[in-house]
Design an enzyme around this catalytic site. Structure first.
Site, PDB file in Angstrom:
ATOM      1  N   HIS A 196     -93.026 -33.104  29.747  1.00 41.75           N
ATOM      2  CA  HIS A 196     -92.709 -31.723  30.127  1.00 41.75           C
ATOM      3  C   HIS A 196     -93.224 -30.659  29.158  1.00 41.75           C
ATOM      4  O   HIS A 196     -93.671 -29.616  29.608  1.00 41.75           O
ATOM      5  CB  HIS A 196     -91.206 -31.506  30.334  1.00 41.75           C
ATOM      6  CG  HIS A 196     -90.838 -30.084  30.677  1.00 41.75           C
ATOM      7  ND1 HIS A 196     -91.149 -29.511  31.882  1.00 41.75           N
ATOM      8  CD2 HIS A 196     -90.218 -29.096  29.957  1.00 41.75           C
ATOM      9  CE1 HIS A 196     -90.707 -28.243  31.896  1.00 41.75           C
ATOM     10  NE2 HIS A 196     -90.158 -27.976  30.738  1.00 41.75           N
ATOM     11  N   HIS A 237     -87.795 -36.110  31.171  1.00 41.40           N
ATOM     12  CA  HIS A 237     -88.596 -34.907  31.403  1.00 41.40           C
ATOM     13  C   HIS A 237     -87.739 -33.723  30.968  1.00 41.40           C
ATOM     14  O   HIS A 237     -86.859 -33.266  31.703  1.00 41.40           O
ATOM     15  CB  HIS A 237     -88.964 -34.827  32.888  1.00 41.40           C
ATOM     16  CG  HIS A 237     -90.037 -33.824  33.155  1.00 41.40           C
ATOM     17  ND1 HIS A 237     -91.371 -34.082  32.957  1.00 41.40           N
ATOM     18  CD2 HIS A 237     -89.981 -32.531  33.587  1.00 41.40           C
ATOM     19  CE1 HIS A 237     -92.087 -33.024  33.273  1.00 41.40           C
ATOM     20  NE2 HIS A 237     -91.258 -32.068  33.643  1.00 41.40           N
ATOM     21  N   HIS A 293     -95.873 -30.698  27.311  1.00 38.21           N
ATOM     22  CA  HIS A 293     -97.345 -30.691  27.300  1.00 38.21           C
ATOM     23  C   HIS A 293     -97.923 -30.738  25.884  1.00 38.21           C
ATOM     24  O   HIS A 293     -99.120 -30.533  25.709  1.00 38.21           O
ATOM     25  CB  HIS A 293     -97.915 -29.479  28.056  1.00 38.21           C
ATOM     26  CG  HIS A 293     -97.666 -29.520  29.543  1.00 38.21           C
ATOM     27  ND1 HIS A 293     -98.446 -28.836  30.445  1.00 38.21           N
ATOM     28  CD2 HIS A 293     -96.730 -30.160  30.280  1.00 38.21           C
ATOM     29  CE1 HIS A 293     -97.997 -29.050  31.672  1.00 38.21           C
ATOM     30  NE2 HIS A 293     -96.941 -29.855  31.593  1.00 38.21           N
ATOM     31  N   GLU A 306     -96.988 -34.209  37.690  1.00 37.36           N
ATOM     32  CA  GLU A 306     -96.302 -33.046  38.270  1.00 37.36           C
ATOM     33  C   GLU A 306     -97.147 -31.777  38.288  1.00 37.36           C
ATOM     34  O   GLU A 306     -96.823 -30.838  38.998  1.00 37.36           O
ATOM     35  CB  GLU A 306     -94.992 -32.778  37.536  1.00 37.36           C
ATOM     36  CG  GLU A 306     -95.179 -32.190  36.149  1.00 37.36           C
ATOM     37  CD  GLU A 306     -93.972 -31.435  35.640  1.00 37.36           C
ATOM     38  OE1 GLU A 306     -92.948 -31.407  36.321  1.00 37.36           O
ATOM     39  OE2 GLU A 306     -94.068 -30.867  34.539  1.00 37.36           O
ATOM     40  N   ASN A 307     -98.227 -31.731  37.483  1.00 36.44           N
ATOM     41  CA  ASN A 307     -99.062 -30.529  37.445  1.00 36.44           C
ATOM     42  C   ASN A 307    -100.472 -30.791  37.972  1.00 36.44           C
ATOM     43  O   ASN A 307    -101.405 -30.044  37.696  1.00 36.44           O
ATOM     44  CB  ASN A 307     -99.164 -29.996  36.008  1.00 36.44           C
ATOM     45  CG  ASN A 307     -97.820 -29.752  35.370  1.00 36.44           C
ATOM     46  OD1 ASN A 307     -97.378 -30.545  34.528  1.00 36.44           O
ATOM     47  ND2 ASN A 307     -97.145 -28.700  35.771  1.00 36.44           N
ATOM     48  N   HIS A 311     -91.540 -29.933  38.551  1.00 39.64           N
ATOM     49  CA  HIS A 311     -92.464 -29.398  39.572  1.00 39.64           C
ATOM     50  C   HIS A 311     -92.621 -30.348  40.766  1.00 39.64           C
ATOM     51  O   HIS A 311     -93.535 -30.189  41.575  1.00 39.64           O
ATOM     52  CB  HIS A 311     -93.838 -29.130  38.955  1.00 39.64           C
ATOM     53  CG  HIS A 311     -93.822 -28.008  37.960  1.00 39.64           C
ATOM     54  ND1 HIS A 311     -93.546 -26.705  38.301  1.00 39.64           N
ATOM     55  CD2 HIS A 311     -94.029 -27.992  36.609  1.00 39.64           C
ATOM     56  CE1 HIS A 311     -93.593 -25.932  37.221  1.00 39.64           C
ATOM     57  NE2 HIS A 311     -93.879 -26.693  36.183  1.00 39.64           N
ATOM     58  N   ASP A 366     -98.228 -35.377  31.412  1.00 38.40           N
ATOM     59  CA  ASP A 366     -98.440 -34.488  32.558  1.00 38.40           C
ATOM     60  C   ASP A 366     -99.918 -34.196  32.837  1.00 38.40           C
ATOM     61  O   ASP A 366    -100.603 -33.561  32.029  1.00 38.40           O
ATOM     62  CB  ASP A 366     -97.727 -33.149  32.339  1.00 38.40           C
ATOM     63  CG  ASP A 366     -96.243 -33.304  32.010  1.00 38.40           C
ATOM     64  OD1 ASP A 366     -95.880 -34.290  31.330  1.00 38.40           O
ATOM     65  OD2 ASP A 366     -95.458 -32.433  32.414  1.00 38.40           O
TER      66      ASP A 366
HETATM   67 FE   LIG Z   1     -95.584 -30.540  33.168  1.00 36.86          FE
HETATM   68 FE   LIG Z   2     -92.169 -30.158  33.696  1.00 39.68          FE
END
Ligand SMILES: [Fe+2]
Ligand SMILES: [Fe+2]
Length: 289
Positions: free
Chosen positions: A189, A164, A191, A41-42, A70, A10
């Protein structure tokens, strides 16, 4: 001949985008990666992705991007999700969700022969509050029950599956479910990178090897429970540590701004054989920005 595929976890905010860009260059030039993938996604201020940032990350050397829970945070990305063939959101969503859950990246192996890298993202069901996915085992089995679209073009295809998910059990279970069926299964997901990158033994290993001897076949399924994030590691999952600590210690709301310090790109480098569609090596990567 083999192909090397790097996958980064991510991407969080501007530090993550910078780390992803410099890692993509390093992975291609020094590690021989022909394909570099990342979960993005981030990427936009820690939540979602915008068309501008998608284009910038492509220009920085990413071959394709995935999104998790996200995925729909920034509605500017919806049209790109529908049209781009190198950007996906989780597969196991309601049929009317925007975008798609499978993408095929065209690449060449060490001998310059063309092949296809098919990527599928699944969203877990345990402890996932932002996005409600349906049965991911059913969803992936449906995809794998049909020949990949690239087979019509006679392209050998490598399939990689992202899970994820919050629960390690769900990700590990998917690794075993797909063992011997795809080249790689990797989690995102949380991290936080996990130390369990390995090649899973094939489900029918006892039929293929001498008892007590290591299995030596043409490939296995590369697996890791979580790639870890590509972002600032002096943080709480990419957000300013002081703000998150204050919130948790006082119960009072604080602004979870993206942190800045110690940006690095984390993920794995998978070596795969397009002929067998399986992996021959997986190693964890961690590259400082
Ligand atoms: Fe994430
Ligand atoms: Fe996530």
């Amino acid at each position: 001949m083999p192909i090397r595929i790097a996958i980064l976890g991510d991407i969080v905010g501007a530090p993550g985008r910078q780390a992803a860009a410099s890692a993509a260059k390093t992975l291609r030039e020094q590690h021989g990666a022909q394909v570099v993938l990342a979960n993005a996604e981030n990427a936009a201020d820690g939540s979602g992705l915008t068309p501008t940032l998608y284009n910038k990350l492509k220009d920085a050397g990413l071959s394709g991007m995935t999104l998790g829970d996200h995925a729909f945070r920034k509605n500017q990305i919806y049209a790109t999700l529908d049209s781009a063939d190198d950007l996906i959101r989780p597969l196991n969503l309601p049929p009317k969700a925007r975008g798609r859950g499978v993408m095929t990246i065209h690449a060449t192996d060490d001998a310059g022969k063309p092949c296809a890298v098919r990527v599928i993202t699944l969203i877990g069901q345990l402890f996932m509050t932002n996005m409600r996915g349906s049965d991911m085992f059913k969803a992936i089995d449906e995809v794998l029950s049909k020949p990949p679209p690239s087979s019509g073009a006679d392209l050998p295809t490598i399939t990689l599956v992202e899970v994820h998910a919050e629960a390690t059990s769900e990700k590990i279970a998917m690794g075993w479910h797909l063992s011997g069926r795809v080249a790689g299964v990797f989690g995102t997901h949380t991290h936080v990178p996990t130390a369990d990158a390995r090649l899973l033994p094939p489900p029918n290993a006892e039929d293929l090897s001498i008892p007590g001897e290591p299995w030596v076949g043409s490939g296995r399924t590369a697996y890791v429970t979580d790639l870890g994030m590509t972002g600032p590691y002096d943080s709480v999952l990419g957000r300013r540590a002081d703000r998150v600590v204050k919130h948790l210690a006082t119960g009072m709301p604080t602004a979870f701004d993206v942190a800045e310090g110690n940006a690095r790109a984390c993920g794995v480098l998978i070596t795969a054989d397009p002929k067998s569609g399986l992996a021959t090596a997986i190693e964890r990567i961690e590259i400082a920005a």
